[in-house]
Write a protein that holds these residues in place. Structure first.
Motif, PDB file in Angstrom:
ATOM      1  N   ARG A  37      -7.562  27.587 -11.718  1.00  0.00           N
ATOM      2  CA  ARG A  37      -6.617  27.256 -12.873  1.00  0.00           C
ATOM      3  C   ARG A  37      -6.267  26.009 -12.796  1.00  0.00           C
ATOM      4  O   ARG A  37      -6.250  25.148 -11.738  1.00  0.00           O
ATOM      5  N   PHE A  38      -5.682  25.573 -13.895  1.00  0.00           N
ATOM      6  CA  PHE A  38      -4.890  24.205 -14.035  1.00  0.00           C
ATOM      7  C   PHE A  38      -3.645  24.401 -14.641  1.00  0.00           C
ATOM      8  O   PHE A  38      -3.432  24.990 -15.494  1.00  0.00           O
ATOM      9  N   GLU A  39      -2.384  24.051 -13.517  1.00  0.00           N
ATOM     10  CA  GLU A  39      -1.133  24.101 -14.271  1.00  0.00           C
ATOM     11  C   GLU A  39      -0.329  22.910 -13.650  1.00  0.00           C
ATOM     12  O   GLU A  39      -0.527  22.425 -12.653  1.00  0.00           O
ATOM     13  N   ASP A  40       0.382  22.151 -14.737  1.00  0.00           N
ATOM     14  CA  ASP A  40       1.097  21.146 -14.208  1.00  0.00           C
ATOM     15  C   ASP A  40       0.590  19.934 -13.577  1.00  0.00           C
ATOM     16  O   ASP A  40       1.124  19.511 -12.556  1.00  0.00           O
ATOM     17  N   GLY A  41      -0.632  19.762 -13.909  1.00  0.00           N
ATOM     18  CA  GLY A  41      -1.288  18.617 -13.134  1.00  0.00           C
ATOM     19  C   GLY A  41      -2.076  18.922 -11.868  1.00  0.00           C
ATOM     20  O   GLY A  41      -2.662  18.077 -11.347  1.00  0.00           O
TER      21      GLY A  41
END
Length: 135
Positions: free
Chosen positions: A75-79
């Motif tokens: 996953r990818f969240e907030d950099g």
């Protein structure tokens, strides 16, 4: 129509109604598909999400076939990109390469998009509480 005349000048369509000409840039003009999609994504704020999705789809091209065989972006969240490894050995290897991976991902996505790579190894399940046990 006479030869050499310009179509649409002084002529009406069948039925007597004049032909409406749209103003340029009013949304009715045909656009190239790629430009239209890019404009839509920019207006909705989807550009970064689409780029990150492209990284997920091209993981082997970014990290190499051998590393991609044992890791996958989760996953990818907030950099922060979370990457799962199938063993602790591959998790350690990826942690050692994390700064190089951040640089490579930012080349693909744009400077500052990925600030950190978090690597997670396989989970062994919940630990039992209580006294030590020997088998």
């Amino acid at each position: 129509m006479k030869r050499g005349s310009v179509p649409g000048n002084g002529r009406k369509r069948k039925g007597g109604r004049p032909v409406r000409v749209r103003e340029p840039g009013r949304g009715g003009d045909p656009k190239m598909f790629g430009a239209a999609i890019h404009e839509l994504m920019a207006s909705r704020g989807w550009e970064q999400r689409a780029a990150v999705g492209g990284v997920f789809g091209n993981w082997a091209g970014i990290v190499g076939a051998e590393l991609a065989e044992h890791t996958r972006p989760d996953r990818f969240e907030d950099g922060e990109l979370t990457v799962a490894a199938d063993s602790t050995t591959w998790a350690t290897q990826l942690r050692l390469l994390s700064s190089t991976l951040v640089r490579r991902l930012n080349e693909e996505l744009g400077h500052g998009t990925v600030r950190r790579v978090k690597v997670v190894g396989p989970s062994s399940g919940p630990r039992r509480t209580g006294a030590w046990r020997a088998r």
